[in-house]
Design an enzyme around this catalytic site. Structure first.
Site, PDB file in Angstrom:
ATOM      1  N   PHE A  14       0.670  -1.227   0.060  1.00 10.46           N
ATOM      2  CA  PHE A  14      -0.047  -0.190   0.610  1.00 10.46           C
ATOM      3  C   PHE A  14       0.501   1.153   0.385  1.00 10.46           C
ATOM      4  O   PHE A  14       0.448   1.580  -0.168  1.00 10.46           O
ATOM      5  CB  PHE A  14      -1.079   0.151   1.157  1.00 10.46           C
ATOM      6  CG  PHE A  14      -2.253  -0.725   0.873  1.00 10.46           C
ATOM      7  CD1 PHE A  14      -2.483  -1.109   0.169  1.00 10.46           C
ATOM      8  CD2 PHE A  14      -3.475  -0.663   1.948  1.00 10.46           C
ATOM      9  CE1 PHE A  14      -3.878  -1.021  -1.062  1.00 10.46           C
ATOM     10  CE2 PHE A  14      -4.277  -0.823   2.043  1.00 10.46           C
ATOM     11  CZ  PHE A  14      -4.596  -1.029   0.376  1.00 10.46           C
ATOM     12  N   ILE A  50      -4.856 -10.297   2.028  1.00 14.14           N
ATOM     13  CA  ILE A  50      -4.990 -10.393   1.136  1.00 14.14           C
ATOM     14  C   ILE A  50      -5.383 -12.011  -0.105  1.00 14.14           C
ATOM     15  O   ILE A  50      -6.251 -11.959  -0.618  1.00 14.14           O
ATOM     16  CB  ILE A  50      -6.069  -9.392   0.769  1.00 14.14           C
ATOM     17  CG1 ILE A  50      -6.067  -8.325  -0.105  1.00 14.14           C
ATOM     18  CG2 ILE A  50      -6.835  -9.262   2.020  1.00 14.14           C
ATOM     19  CD1 ILE A  50      -6.703  -7.880  -0.823  1.00 14.14           C
ATOM     20  N   HIS A  81      -8.183  -9.201   7.504  1.00 13.03           N
ATOM     21  CA  HIS A  81      -9.228  -8.104   6.665  1.00 13.03           C
ATOM     22  C   HIS A  81      -9.379  -8.798   4.982  1.00 13.03           C
ATOM     23  O   HIS A  81      -9.446  -8.967   4.099  1.00 13.03           O
ATOM     24  CB  HIS A  81      -7.165  -7.186   5.734  1.00 13.03           C
ATOM     25  CG  HIS A  81      -7.273  -6.202   7.184  1.00 13.03           C
ATOM     26  ND1 HIS A  81      -5.748  -5.491   6.892  1.00 13.03           N
ATOM     27  CD2 HIS A  81      -7.646  -5.477   8.270  1.00 13.03           C
ATOM     28  CE1 HIS A  81      -5.657  -5.029   8.114  1.00 13.03           C
ATOM     29  NE2 HIS A  81      -6.824  -5.354   8.445  1.00 13.03           N
ATOM     30  N   CYS A 105     -21.345 -12.039  -0.462  1.00 10.32           N
ATOM     31  CA  CYS A 105     -22.371 -10.938  -0.180  1.00 10.32           C
ATOM     32  C   CYS A 105     -22.499 -10.277   1.498  1.00 10.32           C
ATOM     33  O   CYS A 105     -21.981 -10.965   2.791  1.00 10.32           O
ATOM     34  CB  CYS A 105     -23.882 -11.552  -0.539  1.00 10.32           C
ATOM     35  SG  CYS A 105     -25.795 -10.661   0.349  1.00 10.32           S
ATOM     36  N   CYS A 147     -26.270 -11.220   3.967  1.00  6.42           N
ATOM     37  CA  CYS A 147     -26.127 -12.888   4.590  1.00  6.42           C
ATOM     38  C   CYS A 147     -24.814 -13.326   4.544  1.00  6.42           C
ATOM     39  O   CYS A 147     -24.531 -14.521   5.044  1.00  6.42           O
ATOM     40  CB  CYS A 147     -27.266 -13.721   3.295  1.00  6.42           C
ATOM     41  SG  CYS A 147     -26.939 -13.942   1.544  1.00  6.42           S
TER      42      CYS A 147
HETATM   43  P1  NAD Z   1       2.597  -1.444   4.350  1.00  2.52           P
HETATM   44  O1  NAD Z   1       1.790  -1.320   2.205  1.00  2.52           O
HETATM   45  O2  NAD Z   1       1.558  -0.404   4.728  1.00  2.52           O
HETATM   46  O3  NAD Z   1       3.307  -1.894   4.086  1.00  2.52           O
HETATM   47  C1  NAD Z   1       4.302  -2.710   4.013  1.00  2.52           C
HETATM   48  C2  NAD Z   1       5.973  -2.866   4.429  1.00  2.52           C
HETATM   49  O4  NAD Z   1       6.276  -3.268   4.187  1.00  2.52           O
HETATM   50  C3  NAD Z   1       6.043  -1.481   4.220  1.00  2.52           C
HETATM   51  O5  NAD Z   1       6.900  -0.433   5.465  1.00  2.52           O
HETATM   52  C4  NAD Z   1       7.336  -1.515   3.228  1.00  2.52           C
HETATM   53  O6  NAD Z   1       8.965  -0.775   3.954  1.00  2.52           O
HETATM   54  C5  NAD Z   1       7.630  -2.782   3.542  1.00  2.52           C
HETATM   55  N1  NAD Z   1       8.021  -3.826   2.225  1.00  2.52           N
HETATM   56  C6  NAD Z   1       7.725  -3.632   1.337  1.00  2.52           C
HETATM   57  N2  NAD Z   1       8.413  -4.452   0.657  1.00  2.52           N
HETATM   58  C7  NAD Z   1       9.656  -5.189   1.123  1.00  2.52           C
HETATM   59  C8  NAD Z   1      10.327  -6.384   1.042  1.00  2.52           C
HETATM   60  N3  NAD Z   1      10.610  -7.625  -0.110  1.00  2.52           N
HETATM   61  N4  NAD Z   1      11.021  -6.559   2.391  1.00  2.52           N
HETATM   62  C9  NAD Z   1      11.016  -5.882   3.874  1.00  2.52           C
HETATM   63  N5  NAD Z   1      10.122  -4.931   3.607  1.00  2.52           N
HETATM   64  C10 NAD Z   1       9.489  -4.747   2.517  1.00  2.52           C
HETATM   65  O7  NAD Z   1       1.052  -3.351   4.230  1.00  2.52           O
HETATM   66  P2  NAD Z   1       0.317  -3.387   6.042  1.00  2.52           P
HETATM   67  O8  NAD Z   1       1.218  -2.862   6.776  1.00  2.52           O
HETATM   68  O9  NAD Z   1      -0.213  -4.978   4.761  1.00  2.52           O
HETATM   69  O10 NAD Z   1      -0.825  -2.564   5.501  1.00  2.52           O
HETATM   70  C11 NAD Z   1      -1.454  -2.445   4.538  1.00  2.52           C
HETATM   71  C12 NAD Z   1      -3.348  -3.148   4.149  1.00  2.52           C
HETATM   72  O11 NAD Z   1      -3.109  -3.212   3.091  1.00  2.52           O
HETATM   73  C13 NAD Z   1      -2.957  -4.281   4.721  1.00  2.52           C
HETATM   74  O12 NAD Z   1      -4.626  -4.251   5.200  1.00  2.52           O
HETATM   75  C14 NAD Z   1      -3.364  -5.133   4.518  1.00  2.52           C
HETATM   76  O13 NAD Z   1      -4.814  -6.204   4.015  1.00  2.52           O
HETATM   77  C15 NAD Z   1      -4.117  -4.751   2.957  1.00  2.52           C
HETATM   78  N6  NAD Z   1      -2.586  -5.177   1.230  1.00  2.52           N
HETATM   79  C16 NAD Z   1      -2.895  -6.251   1.203  1.00  2.52           C
HETATM   80  C17 NAD Z   1      -1.832  -6.595   0.024  1.00  2.52           C
HETATM   81  C18 NAD Z   1      -1.375  -8.258  -0.485  1.00  2.52           C
HETATM   82  O14 NAD Z   1      -2.684  -9.012  -0.135  1.00  2.52           O
HETATM   83  N7  NAD Z   1      -0.570  -8.865  -0.470  1.00  2.52           N
HETATM   84  C19 NAD Z   1      -0.929  -6.220  -0.800  1.00  2.52           C
HETATM   85  C20 NAD Z   1      -1.877  -4.601  -0.870  1.00  2.52           C
HETATM   86  C21 NAD Z   1      -2.000  -4.425   0.715  1.00  2.52           C
END
Ligand code: NAD
Length: 253
Positions: A40, A108, A126, A134, A137
Site C-alpha cells: 500500500f 488478502i 482483512h 454478499c 447474508c
Molecule cells: P503496508 O503497505 O502499509 O506496509 C508494507 C511494509 O512492508 C512497508 O513498510 C514496506 O516498506 C515493507 N516492505 C515492502 N516490501 C518489502 C520487502 N521486500 N522486504 C522488506 N520490507 C518490505 O502494508 P500493511 O502493513 O500490510 O497494511 C496495508 C493493508 O493493505 C493491509 O491491511 C492489507 O490488507 C492490505 N494489502 C494487502 C496486500 C496483499 O494481500 N498482498 C497488498 C496491498 C495491501
C-alpha cells in the site's frame, strides 16, 4: 535491538527460532511484494495510485461499487500470477516442522494457503480477495460469476439470495473486523513465545496492536521490515532488510 547487518540478523533470528516452542508470524503486504503484488504505502504502492473506497461509500453508491470491481478486475492478472515467495515458503517450512501453530495475516492474497498452510490455520484479519461475499447474508461467490454479471449488465451484482451488494471477501476501511479472526489472533498472540511481525508498516489498527499484545504477554518480538516502524523500539530484534533475503535461509528447514 536493530541487527547490525543482514548476516547477524539472520543468525540471531535462527537462534530465537531454535529456542522457541511456539512461533506466531504476523504478516503484511511487504511479504508479497517479491511475488509481484504491490504493497500500500511504498513508492508505487496501491495508495499512490488509488484512494481506498470506504465501506459506507461502497454500500451507498452503485458508482463506487462499479469502481471497486473495475479496480479488482484490473488487479486480477497480478493476483492470478502470484506464487508464494521465499518469506511464505520459509514460514510454511516452520509450520510443517510444528513450530508454528497458525499464522495471522493482514494480507488478502491467499499466498499463505498456497504455500502449504491449511486454510483453517491462516487467520485473515482483512479477509481474502480471491472470492466474493454478499455483505448481507455472507453467501460466497466466485469472481468468475461476478465478472460475467459485470460484463453482461455493466454494473456490480447484488446477492441472488437477499439482494444486498456483493463485495470481495475483504475488510474495507470503516467495515467491522471479523470477530472470529480477531478472537483467534488474540489467543495466538497471547500464547506464543516468539512473535514475528513481517512486512507490515504497523499503522493499520486494530491489526497493528497484535505485536505489542504478544510482547506484553511475554513473547519475544522480532520485526522484519525494510523501513522503520513505530514499534521498533520495543522489539527484541529488528531486521531492517529485504524479507526474501532474511527468510530465504529458513526455506526447507
Ligand atoms: P503496508 O503497505 O502499509 O506496509 C508494507 C511494509 O512492508 C512497508 O513498510 C514496506 O516498506 C515493507 N516492505 C515492502 N516490501 C518489502 C520487502 N521486500 N522486504 C522488506 N520490507 C518490505 O502494508 P500493511 O502493513 O500490510 O497494511 C496495508 C493493508 O493493505 C493491509 O491491511 C492489507 O490488507 C492490505 N494489502 C494487502 C496486500 C496483499 O494481500 N498482498 C497488498 C496491498 C495491501
Amino acid at each position: 535491538m536493530i541487527a547490525r547487518d543482514l548476516p547477524s540478523g539472520v543468525e540471531q533470528l535462527g537462534d530465537m527460532i531454535a529456542q522457541a516452542a511456539s512461533i506466531v508470524p504476523f504478516t503484511g503486504a511487504g511479504i508479497s511484494t517479491e511475488c509481484g503484488i504491490p504493497d500500500f504505502r511504498s513508492p508505487g504502492g496501491l495508495w499512490t495510485r488509488n484512494r481506498p473506497i470506504p465501506f459506507d461509500e461502497f454500500v451507498s453508491s452503485p458508482a463506487a461499487r462499479g469502481e471497486a470491481w473495475r479496480r479488482r478486475f484490473a488487479m486480477e492478472p497480478t493476483f492470478a500470477a502470484a506464487k508464494p515467495g521465499r518469506g511464505h515458503r520459509a514460514l510454511a517450512s516452520l509450520y510443517r516442522a510444528g513450530k508454528i501453530p497458525a499464522i495471522i495475516t493482514q494480507n488478502i492474497d491467499n499466498l499463505h494457503q498456497m504455500s502449504g498452510f491449511k486454510a483453517d490455520d491462516v487467520v485473515e484479519l482483512h479477509g481474502n480477495t480471491t472470492y466474493a461475499r454478499c455483505i448481507g447474508c455472507g453467501q460466497a461467490y466466485d469472481l468468475v460469476w461476478v465478472k460475467a454479471h459485470f460484463e453482461r449488465s455493466g454494473g456490480a451484482p447484488d446477492c441472488t439470495v437477499c439482494d444486498q451488494p456483493v463485495k470481495t471477501a475483504t475488510i474495507s476501511f470503516g467495515q467491522s473486523m471479523p470477530e472470529e479472526a480477531m478472537r483467534r489472533a488474540t489467543e495466538l498472540a497471547q500464547h506464543c513465545d516468539l512473535f514475528l511481525a513481517i512486512g507490515s508498516s504497523l499503522v493499520v489498527w486494530p491489526a497493528a496492536g497484535f505485536p505489542m499484545m504478544a510482547k506484553n504477554c511475554g513473547a519475544r518480538l522480532v520485526i522484519i521490515n525494510n523501513e522503520p516502524t513505530e514499534q521498533d523500539e520495543v522489539a527484541d530484534l529488528v531486521i531492517r532488510h529485504d524479507i526474501g533475503e532474511t527468510l530465504g535461509p529458513f526455506v526447507g528447514n
